[in-house]
Design an enzyme around this catalytic site. Sequence first.
Site, PDB file in Angstrom:
ATOM      1  N   LYS A   1      28.945 -12.033  -2.079  1.00 36.55           N
ATOM      2  CA  LYS A   1      29.767 -11.759  -3.220  1.00 36.55           C
ATOM      3  C   LYS A   1      29.508 -10.455  -3.901  1.00 36.55           C
ATOM      4  O   LYS A   1      28.629 -10.103  -4.948  1.00 36.55           O
ATOM      5  CB  LYS A   1      29.492 -12.766  -4.255  1.00 36.55           C
ATOM      6  CG  LYS A   1      31.012 -13.248  -4.958  1.00 36.55           C
ATOM      7  CD  LYS A   1      30.917 -14.393  -5.745  1.00 36.55           C
ATOM      8  CE  LYS A   1      31.868 -14.820  -6.473  1.00 36.55           C
ATOM      9  NZ  LYS A   1      33.302 -14.480  -6.370  1.00 36.55           N
TER      10      LYS A   1
HETATM   11  N1  PXG Z   1      36.486 -17.021  -1.791  1.00 33.07           N
HETATM   12  C1  PXG Z   1      36.291 -16.057  -2.277  1.00 33.07           C
HETATM   13  C2  PXG Z   1      36.752 -14.688  -1.786  1.00 33.07           C
HETATM   14  C3  PXG Z   1      35.922 -15.963  -3.603  1.00 33.07           C
HETATM   15  O1  PXG Z   1      35.928 -14.841  -4.395  1.00 33.07           O
HETATM   16  C4  PXG Z   1      35.811 -18.188  -3.656  1.00 33.07           C
HETATM   17  C5  PXG Z   1      36.357 -18.332  -2.287  1.00 33.07           C
HETATM   18  C6  PXG Z   1      35.450 -19.712  -4.326  1.00 33.07           C
HETATM   19  O2  PXG Z   1      34.017 -19.631  -4.434  1.00 33.07           O
HETATM   20  P1  PXG Z   1      33.593 -20.677  -5.535  1.00 33.07           P
HETATM   21  O3  PXG Z   1      31.966 -20.448  -5.266  1.00 33.07           O
HETATM   22  O4  PXG Z   1      33.986 -20.107  -6.919  1.00 33.07           O
HETATM   23  O5  PXG Z   1      33.761 -21.993  -5.302  1.00 33.07           O
HETATM   24  C7  PXG Z   1      35.539 -17.164  -4.195  1.00 33.07           C
HETATM   25  C8  PXG Z   1      35.360 -17.348  -5.818  1.00 33.07           C
HETATM   26  C9  PXG Z   1      38.130 -14.113 -10.313  1.00 33.07           C
HETATM   27  C10 PXG Z   1      36.930 -15.153  -9.711  1.00 33.07           C
HETATM   28  O6  PXG Z   1      37.477 -13.669 -11.385  1.00 33.07           O
HETATM   29  C11 PXG Z   1      36.941 -15.225  -8.259  1.00 33.07           C
HETATM   30  C12 PXG Z   1      36.071 -16.034  -7.485  1.00 33.07           C
HETATM   31  C13 PXG Z   1      35.055 -16.848  -8.826  1.00 33.07           C
HETATM   32  C14 PXG Z   1      35.083 -16.683  -9.866  1.00 33.07           C
HETATM   33  C15 PXG Z   1      36.005 -15.589 -10.768  1.00 33.07           C
HETATM   34  O7  PXG Z   1      38.914 -14.114  -9.857  1.00 33.07           O
HETATM   35  N2  PXG Z   1      35.880 -16.216  -6.399  1.00 33.07           N
END
Ligand code: PXG
Length: 286
Positions: free
Chosen positions: A151
């Site tokens: 990430k």
């Molecule tokens: N795929 C990607 C590419 C992400 O960035 C998820 C899946 C879901 O992962 P989690 O662990 O959250 O279930 C993510 C997570 C934002 C934002 O500000 C994006 C994410 C998490 C929190 C905030 O757009 N992405």
Amino acid sequence: MAPKVYISGKLYEKADAKISVFDHGLLYGDGVFEGIRAYSGKVFRLQAHVDRLFESALSIHLQIPMTRAEMVRAVEETLRQNGLVDAYIRVVVTRGAGSLGLDPRKTTDPQVIIITDKISLYPEELYENGLKIVTAATTRNHPNAVNPRIKSLNYLNNILAKIEGSQAGCLEALMLNHKGEVAECTGDNIFILKAGRVHTPSIDSGILEGITRATVIAMARESGLEVVERTMDRHDVYTADECFLTGTAAEIIPVVECDGRVIGIGKPGPVTRDLRRRFQTLVREG
Ligand code: PXG
């Protein structure tokens, strides 16, 4: 209470929360982050998020200047100081300030930033009626480039896909991997239901190992559903009985259309709705 932002051990007023323009986080997107939520004062899956943050950092050869236990405490303390119970938490670790030039050895002092805010939710209407998504032409990062499991602060690839989605009038966009297989959406993992089974792309499809994804897989299995992690293509999505996305911000959100193809009956399906109800109970009860 004025919001306070944690930067490397201290809390600052929002207006004073600043870091150097020479930070490689800004100059090169050199750093890692997490998006986390707190429900009723309890941070959901905090340890899992901290573990993923440290693994992302390890993978980009970045030493976070604190232990995992200290990071857990810093997140909880920042939340407490801000008096928030239902919150969105952004943890950012940058490479730190240095001279111009890519070499991380020219930086010192990685910065740890913790921002807490009120959670801004998707409109309720989308949970009732479902999302429409389109496939983006921009592919998900090749695992031999910046691995999608990291990430990282460099989200430009996903931002380009997000723009494609927005231009097509969609709030999320489906990203394929370099082989043309379904990977995930720009900030959410994807699931389908087909013939009573739940399917989701496996980690080796080149995706972020979502914490909501892992929670939903476990929850679905506990409820007696079979969950298959496998390679998927767009045909699987088009012909699914149900489809939904998972993510920290979205939780579980139904998808009713992809690339103009109506999925299932074009409304959020019963399994998606049941999983969503279970998830909401889980986040409130721990
Ligand atoms: N795929 C990607 C590419 C992400 O960035 C998820 C899946 C879901 O992962 P989690 O662990 O959250 O279930 C993510 C997570 C934002 C934002 O500000 C994006 C994410 C998490 C929190 C905030 O757009 N992405």
